[in-house]
Design a protein around this motif. Structure first.
Motif, PDB file in Angstrom:
ATOM      1  N   THR A 149      63.981 -25.251 -38.117  1.00 43.45           N
ATOM      2  CA  THR A 149      62.705 -24.599 -38.403  1.00 43.45           C
ATOM      3  C   THR A 149      61.495 -25.426 -37.983  1.00 43.45           C
ATOM      4  O   THR A 149      60.401 -24.894 -37.830  1.00 43.45           O
ATOM      5  CB  THR A 149      62.598 -24.267 -39.900  1.00 43.45           C
ATOM      6  OG1 THR A 149      62.750 -25.473 -40.651  1.00 43.45           O
ATOM      7  CG2 THR A 149      63.662 -23.276 -40.321  1.00 43.45           C
ATOM      8  N   HIS A 150      61.670 -26.723 -37.780  1.00 41.26           N
ATOM      9  CA  HIS A 150      60.569 -27.617 -37.411  1.00 41.26           C
ATOM     10  C   HIS A 150      60.224 -27.537 -35.919  1.00 41.26           C
ATOM     11  O   HIS A 150      59.213 -28.094 -35.492  1.00 41.26           O
ATOM     12  CB  HIS A 150      60.921 -29.058 -37.782  1.00 41.26           C
ATOM     13  CG  HIS A 150      62.109 -29.593 -37.033  1.00 41.26           C
ATOM     14  ND1 HIS A 150      63.404 -29.185 -37.319  1.00 41.26           N
ATOM     15  CD2 HIS A 150      62.193 -30.477 -36.021  1.00 41.26           C
ATOM     16  CE1 HIS A 150      64.234 -29.810 -36.494  1.00 41.26           C
ATOM     17  NE2 HIS A 150      63.528 -30.592 -35.700  1.00 41.26           N
ATOM     18  N   LEU A 151      61.032 -26.843 -35.128  1.00 39.78           N
ATOM     19  CA  LEU A 151      60.818 -26.809 -33.678  1.00 39.78           C
ATOM     20  C   LEU A 151      60.059 -25.563 -33.243  1.00 39.78           C
ATOM     21  O   LEU A 151      60.331 -24.459 -33.709  1.00 39.78           O
ATOM     22  CB  LEU A 151      62.159 -26.829 -32.948  1.00 39.78           C
ATOM     23  CG  LEU A 151      63.011 -28.081 -33.103  1.00 39.78           C
ATOM     24  CD1 LEU A 151      64.342 -27.900 -32.387  1.00 39.78           C
ATOM     25  CD2 LEU A 151      62.276 -29.310 -32.580  1.00 39.78           C
ATOM     26  N   ASN A 152      59.120 -25.773 -32.304  1.00 40.50           N
ATOM     27  CA  ASN A 152      58.542 -24.630 -31.605  1.00 40.50           C
ATOM     28  C   ASN A 152      59.304 -24.481 -30.283  1.00 40.50           C
ATOM     29  O   ASN A 152      60.120 -25.345 -29.928  1.00 40.50           O
ATOM     30  CB  ASN A 152      57.030 -24.791 -31.394  1.00 40.50           C
ATOM     31  CG  ASN A 152      56.681 -25.985 -30.531  1.00 40.50           C
ATOM     32  OD1 ASN A 152      57.347 -26.274 -29.526  1.00 40.50           O
ATOM     33  ND2 ASN A 152      55.634 -26.703 -30.898  1.00 40.50           N
ATOM     34  N   LEU A 153      59.061 -23.410 -29.567  1.00 39.22           N
ATOM     35  CA  LEU A 153      59.836 -23.124 -28.359  1.00 39.22           C
ATOM     36  C   LEU A 153      59.722 -24.237 -27.324  1.00 39.22           C
ATOM     37  O   LEU A 153      60.730 -24.654 -26.745  1.00 39.22           O
ATOM     38  CB  LEU A 153      59.419 -21.776 -27.758  1.00 39.22           C
ATOM     39  CG  LEU A 153      60.141 -21.379 -26.471  1.00 39.22           C
ATOM     40  CD1 LEU A 153      61.650 -21.267 -26.696  1.00 39.22           C
ATOM     41  CD2 LEU A 153      59.568 -20.070 -25.933  1.00 39.22           C
ATOM     42  N   ASN A 154      58.520 -24.752 -27.082  1.00 41.45           N
ATOM     43  CA  ASN A 154      58.350 -25.778 -26.055  1.00 41.45           C
ATOM     44  C   ASN A 154      59.099 -27.056 -26.392  1.00 41.45           C
ATOM     45  O   ASN A 154      59.769 -27.644 -25.537  1.00 41.45           O
ATOM     46  CB  ASN A 154      56.864 -26.072 -25.816  1.00 41.45           C
ATOM     47  CG  ASN A 154      56.175 -24.934 -25.089  1.00 41.45           C
ATOM     48  OD1 ASN A 154      56.819 -24.148 -24.394  1.00 41.45           O
ATOM     49  ND2 ASN A 154      54.868 -24.822 -25.261  1.00 41.45           N
ATOM     50  N   THR A 155      59.001 -27.507 -27.642  1.00 41.46           N
ATOM     51  CA  THR A 155      59.697 -28.729 -28.061  1.00 41.46           C
ATOM     52  C   THR A 155      61.206 -28.523 -27.998  1.00 41.46           C
ATOM     53  O   THR A 155      61.945 -29.385 -27.527  1.00 41.46           O
ATOM     54  CB  THR A 155      59.263 -29.131 -29.483  1.00 41.46           C
ATOM     55  OG1 THR A 155      57.845 -29.299 -29.490  1.00 41.46           O
ATOM     56  CG2 THR A 155      59.933 -30.417 -29.925  1.00 41.46           C
ATOM     57  N   TYR A 156      61.647 -27.382 -28.457  1.00 42.44           N
ATOM     58  CA  TYR A 156      63.072 -27.027 -28.407  1.00 42.44           C
ATOM     59  C   TYR A 156      63.598 -27.089 -26.973  1.00 42.44           C
ATOM     60  O   TYR A 156      64.624 -27.725 -26.699  1.00 42.44           O
ATOM     61  CB  TYR A 156      63.234 -25.638 -29.020  1.00 42.44           C
ATOM     62  CG  TYR A 156      64.470 -24.867 -28.643  1.00 42.44           C
ATOM     63  CD1 TYR A 156      65.681 -25.075 -29.305  1.00 42.44           C
ATOM     64  CD2 TYR A 156      64.414 -23.874 -27.669  1.00 42.44           C
ATOM     65  CE1 TYR A 156      66.808 -24.333 -28.981  1.00 42.44           C
ATOM     66  CE2 TYR A 156      65.535 -23.128 -27.350  1.00 42.44           C
ATOM     67  CZ  TYR A 156      66.728 -23.357 -28.004  1.00 42.44           C
ATOM     68  OH  TYR A 156      67.835 -22.620 -27.679  1.00 42.44           O
ATOM     69  N   LEU A 157      62.901 -26.431 -26.042  1.00 38.00           N
ATOM     70  CA  LEU A 157      63.360 -26.421 -24.649  1.00 38.00           C
ATOM     71  C   LEU A 157      63.375 -27.820 -24.055  1.00 38.00           C
ATOM     72  O   LEU A 157      64.307 -28.180 -23.327  1.00 38.00           O
ATOM     73  CB  LEU A 157      62.493 -25.486 -23.806  1.00 38.00           C
ATOM     74  CG  LEU A 157      62.707 -23.994 -24.049  1.00 38.00           C
ATOM     75  CD1 LEU A 157      61.671 -23.178 -23.307  1.00 38.00           C
ATOM     76  CD2 LEU A 157      64.124 -23.576 -23.686  1.00 38.00           C
ATOM     77  N   LYS A 158      62.367 -28.611 -24.371  1.00 39.70           N
ATOM     78  CA  LYS A 158      62.313 -29.982 -23.867  1.00 39.70           C
ATOM     79  C   LYS A 158      63.503 -30.796 -24.379  1.00 39.70           C
ATOM     80  O   LYS A 158      64.159 -31.516 -23.622  1.00 39.70           O
ATOM     81  CB  LYS A 158      60.991 -30.636 -24.300  1.00 39.70           C
ATOM     82  CG  LYS A 158      60.827 -32.051 -23.826  1.00 39.70           C
ATOM     83  CD  LYS A 158      59.503 -32.630 -24.303  1.00 39.70           C
ATOM     84  CE  LYS A 158      59.461 -34.108 -23.995  1.00 39.70           C
ATOM     85  NZ  LYS A 158      58.457 -34.811 -24.757  1.00 39.70           N
ATOM     86  N   LEU A 159      63.807 -30.670 -25.671  1.00 38.91           N
ATOM     87  CA  LEU A 159      64.922 -31.412 -26.256  1.00 38.91           C
ATOM     88  C   LEU A 159      66.274 -30.933 -25.717  1.00 38.91           C
ATOM     89  O   LEU A 159      67.142 -31.756 -25.401  1.00 38.91           O
ATOM     90  CB  LEU A 159      64.892 -31.298 -27.778  1.00 38.91           C
ATOM     91  CG  LEU A 159      63.777 -32.062 -28.483  1.00 38.91           C
ATOM     92  CD1 LEU A 159      63.703 -31.659 -29.952  1.00 38.91           C
ATOM     93  CD2 LEU A 159      63.974 -33.563 -28.341  1.00 38.91           C
ATOM     94  N   VAL A 160      66.449 -29.620 -25.598  1.00 36.73           N
ATOM     95  CA  VAL A 160      67.709 -29.102 -25.071  1.00 36.73           C
ATOM     96  C   VAL A 160      67.908 -29.568 -23.630  1.00 36.73           C
ATOM     97  O   VAL A 160      68.994 -30.024 -23.262  1.00 36.73           O
ATOM     98  CB  VAL A 160      67.773 -27.558 -25.160  1.00 36.73           C
ATOM     99  CG1 VAL A 160      68.992 -27.008 -24.418  1.00 36.73           C
ATOM    100  CG2 VAL A 160      67.803 -27.106 -26.613  1.00 36.73           C
TER     101      VAL A 160
END
Length: 146
Positions: free
Chosen positions: A27-38
């Motif tokens: 829940t702490h991730l937004n789409l941009n951060t999520y995509l960067k981490l993945v």
């Protein structure tokens, strides 16, 4: 007729499509951060994301890494496992992790391991009672950005 299919997600579009389900766990991730981490985990750390589809819709998502340690040997570390909240208790999570068990066996990994937040008691029952996982350790974390 229900048509279920598990498949690896390898493109940014597929990862984006999985975000609405993954966000329910992370829940702490937004789409941009999520995509960067993945993207970084996929490129540098052998992270794989797979999804279970039912009638073309993502109902459950799992992220994992093949690893080798002295303690576990060759194993799969499950980083993320979540079923869409509207689809829970339909067996999707069990089907997806069983798919990963088979994936691991096919590639000669010895076990599958994961951690689960202390507050997630329903998840603990799922792993221990439904999937016969053993509770083998505690996980400790130290934040370095304090």
């Amino acid at each position: 007729m229900m048509t279920e299919e598990a498949k690896q997600l390898t493109t940014e579009q597929e990862w984006t499509n999985a975000f609405q389900v993954m966000k329910q766990l992370r829940t702490h991730l937004n789409l941009n951060t999520y995509l960067k981490l993945v993207r970084e985990a996929h490129e540098k750390d052998r992270y794989e994301m797979h999804a279970l589809y039912d009638n073309g819709e993502i109902v459950s998502v799992i992220g994992f890494k093949p690893m080798i340690t002295l303690y576990y040997g060759r194993f799969i570390w499950v980083c993320d496992l979540v079923t869409d909240q509207s689809q829970r208790s339909n067996g999707y999570g069990e089907k997806l992790i069983t798919y990963v068990h088979e994936w691991a066996k096919d590639k000669n990994y010895e076990s599958v391991a994961l951690s689960s937040g202390l507050q997630r008691e329903d998840a603990h029952r799922f792993y221990e009672e439904r999937l016969n996982y053993d509770r083998v350790s505690y996980v400790f974390k130290k934040n370095l950005k304090e």
